[in-house]
Enzyme design. Structure first.
Site, PDB file in Angstrom:
ATOM      1  N   ARG A  82      -5.658   1.163 -12.688  1.00  0.00           N
ATOM      2  CA  ARG A  82      -6.524   1.707 -11.733  1.00  0.00           C
ATOM      3  C   ARG A  82      -7.593   2.779 -12.266  1.00  0.00           C
ATOM      4  O   ARG A  82      -6.694   3.762 -12.800  1.00  0.00           O
ATOM      5  CB  ARG A  82      -5.978   1.950 -10.326  1.00  0.00           C
ATOM      6  CG  ARG A  82      -7.070   2.614  -9.294  1.00  0.00           C
ATOM      7  CD  ARG A  82      -6.058   2.709  -8.088  1.00  0.00           C
ATOM      8  NE  ARG A  82      -6.590   3.809  -7.220  1.00  0.00           N
ATOM      9  CZ  ARG A  82      -5.934   4.021  -6.082  1.00  0.00           C
ATOM     10  NH1 ARG A  82      -5.230   2.992  -5.443  1.00  0.00           N
ATOM     11  NH2 ARG A  82      -6.607   4.872  -4.964  1.00  0.00           N
ATOM     12  N   LYS A 106       0.390  12.443  -7.078  1.00  0.00           N
ATOM     13  CA  LYS A 106      -1.009  12.027  -6.575  1.00  0.00           C
ATOM     14  C   LYS A 106      -1.319  12.513  -5.425  1.00  0.00           C
ATOM     15  O   LYS A 106      -0.505  12.864  -4.540  1.00  0.00           O
ATOM     16  CB  LYS A 106      -1.227  10.581  -6.983  1.00  0.00           C
ATOM     17  CG  LYS A 106      -0.234   9.642  -6.129  1.00  0.00           C
ATOM     18  CD  LYS A 106      -0.589   9.467  -4.614  1.00  0.00           C
ATOM     19  CE  LYS A 106      -2.049   9.087  -4.486  1.00  0.00           C
ATOM     20  NZ  LYS A 106      -1.755   7.300  -4.390  1.00  0.00           N
ATOM     21  N   SER A 121       0.865  -1.080  -0.122  1.00  0.00           N
ATOM     22  CA  SER A 121      -0.143  -0.069   0.085  1.00  0.00           C
ATOM     23  C   SER A 121       0.745   1.169  -0.178  1.00  0.00           C
ATOM     24  O   SER A 121       1.678   1.361   0.968  1.00  0.00           O
ATOM     25  CB  SER A 121      -1.047  -0.025   1.226  1.00  0.00           C
ATOM     26  OG  SER A 121      -1.570   1.293   1.407  1.00  0.00           O
ATOM     27  N   GLY A 122       0.621   2.048  -1.016  1.00  0.00           N
ATOM     28  CA  GLY A 122       1.131   3.367  -1.102  1.00  0.00           C
ATOM     29  C   GLY A 122       1.029   4.331   0.231  1.00  0.00           C
ATOM     30  O   GLY A 122       1.923   4.733   0.702  1.00  0.00           O
ATOM     31  N   LEU A 123      -0.241   4.238   0.608  1.00  0.00           N
ATOM     32  CA  LEU A 123      -0.826   4.993   1.874  1.00  0.00           C
ATOM     33  C   LEU A 123       0.043   4.676   3.232  1.00  0.00           C
ATOM     34  O   LEU A 123       0.617   5.422   3.719  1.00  0.00           O
ATOM     35  CB  LEU A 123      -2.195   4.933   1.868  1.00  0.00           C
ATOM     36  CG  LEU A 123      -2.798   5.290   3.264  1.00  0.00           C
ATOM     37  CD1 LEU A 123      -2.515   6.889   3.554  1.00  0.00           C
ATOM     38  CD2 LEU A 123      -4.220   5.024   3.636  1.00  0.00           C
ATOM     39  N   ASP A 175       1.009  -0.937  -5.082  1.00  0.00           N
ATOM     40  CA  ASP A 175       0.463   0.311  -5.173  1.00  0.00           C
ATOM     41  C   ASP A 175       1.464   1.284  -5.726  1.00  0.00           C
ATOM     42  O   ASP A 175       2.098   2.175  -4.900  1.00  0.00           O
ATOM     43  CB  ASP A 175      -0.539   0.785  -4.061  1.00  0.00           C
ATOM     44  CG  ASP A 175      -0.798   2.109  -4.092  1.00  0.00           C
ATOM     45  OD1 ASP A 175      -1.144   2.775  -5.166  1.00  0.00           O
ATOM     46  OD2 ASP A 175      -1.387   2.566  -3.110  1.00  0.00           O
ATOM     47  N   ASN A 220      -4.204  11.167  -2.236  1.00  0.00           N
ATOM     48  CA  ASN A 220      -4.840  10.104  -1.757  1.00  0.00           C
ATOM     49  C   ASN A 220      -6.406  10.351  -2.456  1.00  0.00           C
ATOM     50  O   ASN A 220      -6.979  11.485  -2.117  1.00  0.00           O
ATOM     51  CB  ASN A 220      -5.007   9.800  -0.465  1.00  0.00           C
ATOM     52  CG  ASN A 220      -5.697   8.646   0.237  1.00  0.00           C
ATOM     53  OD1 ASN A 220      -6.739   8.349   0.014  1.00  0.00           O
ATOM     54  ND2 ASN A 220      -4.713   7.563   0.292  1.00  0.00           N
ATOM     55  N   SER A 221      -6.877   9.359  -2.757  1.00  0.00           N
ATOM     56  CA  SER A 221      -8.319   9.192  -3.489  1.00  0.00           C
ATOM     57  C   SER A 221      -9.228   9.888  -2.365  1.00  0.00           C
ATOM     58  O   SER A 221     -10.287  10.338  -2.670  1.00  0.00           O
ATOM     59  CB  SER A 221      -8.792   8.037  -4.099  1.00  0.00           C
ATOM     60  OG  SER A 221      -7.806   7.660  -5.080  1.00  0.00           O
ATOM     61  N   ASP A 239       0.927   4.180  -7.659  1.00  0.00           N
ATOM     62  CA  ASP A 239       0.511   5.507  -7.943  1.00  0.00           C
ATOM     63  C   ASP A 239       0.316   5.637  -9.156  1.00  0.00           C
ATOM     64  O   ASP A 239      -0.344   5.013  -9.720  1.00  0.00           O
ATOM     65  CB  ASP A 239       1.172   6.585  -6.914  1.00  0.00           C
ATOM     66  CG  ASP A 239       1.392   6.450  -5.451  1.00  0.00           C
ATOM     67  OD1 ASP A 239       0.634   5.794  -4.984  1.00  0.00           O
ATOM     68  OD2 ASP A 239       2.319   7.019  -4.761  1.00  0.00           O
ATOM     69  N   GLU A 274      -2.371   4.204 -11.135  1.00  0.00           N
ATOM     70  CA  GLU A 274      -3.844   4.829 -11.610  1.00  0.00           C
ATOM     71  C   GLU A 274      -3.827   5.934 -12.349  1.00  0.00           C
ATOM     72  O   GLU A 274      -2.556   6.682 -12.574  1.00  0.00           O
ATOM     73  CB  GLU A 274      -4.283   5.166 -10.119  1.00  0.00           C
ATOM     74  CG  GLU A 274      -3.295   6.305  -9.349  1.00  0.00           C
ATOM     75  CD  GLU A 274      -3.480   6.711  -7.784  1.00  0.00           C
ATOM     76  OE1 GLU A 274      -4.086   7.384  -7.634  1.00  0.00           O
ATOM     77  OE2 GLU A 274      -3.067   5.557  -7.167  1.00  0.00           O
ATOM     78  N   ASP A 282       0.398  10.688   1.852  1.00  0.00           N
ATOM     79  CA  ASP A 282       0.475   9.983   0.570  1.00  0.00           C
ATOM     80  C   ASP A 282       0.050  10.769  -0.772  1.00  0.00           C
ATOM     81  O   ASP A 282      -0.722  11.016  -1.332  1.00  0.00           O
ATOM     82  CB  ASP A 282      -0.963   9.006   0.745  1.00  0.00           C
ATOM     83  CG  ASP A 282      -1.056   8.081  -0.376  1.00  0.00           C
ATOM     84  OD1 ASP A 282      -0.023   7.730  -1.076  1.00  0.00           O
ATOM     85  OD2 ASP A 282      -2.274   7.814  -0.545  1.00  0.00           O
ATOM     86  N   HIS A 339     -12.445   1.666  -8.591  1.00  0.00           N
ATOM     87  CA  HIS A 339     -12.159   2.397  -7.311  1.00  0.00           C
ATOM     88  C   HIS A 339     -13.459   3.263  -6.973  1.00  0.00           C
ATOM     89  O   HIS A 339     -14.095   4.022  -7.940  1.00  0.00           O
ATOM     90  CB  HIS A 339     -10.912   2.976  -7.133  1.00  0.00           C
ATOM     91  CG  HIS A 339     -10.639   3.513  -5.780  1.00  0.00           C
ATOM     92  ND1 HIS A 339     -10.820   2.314  -4.817  1.00  0.00           N
ATOM     93  CD2 HIS A 339      -9.700   4.074  -5.071  1.00  0.00           C
ATOM     94  CE1 HIS A 339     -10.148   2.916  -3.514  1.00  0.00           C
ATOM     95  NE2 HIS A 339      -9.440   3.730  -3.911  1.00  0.00           N
TER      96      HIS A 339
END
Length: 297
Positions: free
Chosen positions: A156, A117, A43-45, A82, A119-120, A84, A111, A55, A187
């Site tokens: 993604r 980026k 996980s990037g986060l 992940d 975080n979404s 990004d 993504e 992130d 997502h």
């Protein structure tokens, strides 16, 4: 044992539903494997959080790569990174693929947002998406670069996150498939799986679909399986669990000015040694060091 890349491709194409759990360092990756999972989400986060940064690509791609090397060395199951946006343009993606393959990382997810980026789940509806053709170029570059035919590129789609709707999500997913992606990650940040299930109802292709149900976690896994989803990622839960445990333990030690209240509730030092595989080193010392050079037991 099959190569990690082959293992991951088999997960994607098992014909059923499989699950990955988040890890963010070598120790957590080993814990994921010991728990019985067949694969790991890098996980990037959570990797960023473990470094104490945001992130937002504040951790450089080489710092992430170093973490992935420790995670890969500590485990025998495949890791999906992940990655990004791929940390730049198509050329950055080409270099990333080479370096991931060198470290035994089975797959990467990129993504369709802009570098750097965000975080979404942080004002996702305001985040611009990448140009479709430019993102397709990244996918093509990754697939042209990989040396291992089983290395996987997961594309993604963030159109639902940004509120652009199902038509845009499907348009992008179709373009990414034609560009050579091995799977689509769709997502959503809705509290139910409604958007995901609607997408699956329209997505009538053979390319596997991956989801990350962070916000719609109450949906039974059977619903995902019936919809034809191939891979479910539990995206950040070991990091979140560790934060809670550390906060509670730190506060209690500070309050009590003593370790006696927590000592029976936390892992032993011996458990740390076991997870570090200290026994293997002891056996190696017996084999390779002369008796007078061995550490005392």
């Amino acid at each position: 044992m099959a190569r990690k890349t082959t293992q991951f491709r088999q997960l994607l194409n098992s014909g059923g539903i499989e699950f990955l759990l988040e890890a963010h360092d070598g120790m957590s990756a080993r814990i994921v494997e010991e728990a019985g999972f067949k694969g790991i989400w890098g996980s990037g986060l959570c990797i960023s959080a473990a470094m104490g940064v945001r992130d937002n690509n504040e951790a450089s791609w080489t710092q992430v790569l170093e973490v992935m090397e420790f995670m890969s060395d500590a485990t025998s199951i495949p890791i999906l990174l992940d990655a990004d946006t791929g940390y730049g343009n198509f050329n950055n993606v080409r270099r990333l693929v080479k370096k991931l393959e060198q470290r035994g990382v089975a797959a990467m997810c990129i993504e369709d947002k802009l570098f750097p980026k965000t975080n979404s789940f942080i004002k996702g509806e305001t985040q611009p998406l990448a140009d479709v053709d430019e993102f397709c170029g990244k996918i093509k570059a990754a697939k042209d670069t990989q040396a291992d035919a089983d290395f996987c590129v997961v594309a993604r789609v963030e159109a639902l996150i940004t509120g652009q709707g199902q038509d845009e999500a499907l348009r992008r997913a179709d373009a990414y498939q034609r560009a050579g992606a091995d799977a689509i990650l769709i997502h959503s940040k809705k509290p139910t799986a409604e958007e995901i299930l609607a997408f699956m109802g329209e997505w009538r292709d053979t390319l596997p679909v991956v989801i990350v149900p962070t916000t719609y976690f109450n949906t039974p896994p059977e619903v995902f399986a019936q919809a034809g989803i191939s891979l479910v990622i539990w995206g950040n839960h070991l990091m979140r669990a560790s934060i809670t445990a550390m906060q509670l333990t730190a506060a209690r030690i500070n309050r009590d000015r003593s370790l006696s209240g927590v000592e029976q509730e936390i892992a032993t030092v011996k458990e740390i040694f076991r997870l570090q595989n200290a026994q293997e080193l002891a056996q190696a010392e017996e084999r390779y060091l002369p008796a007078h050079g061995r550490p005392p037991l």
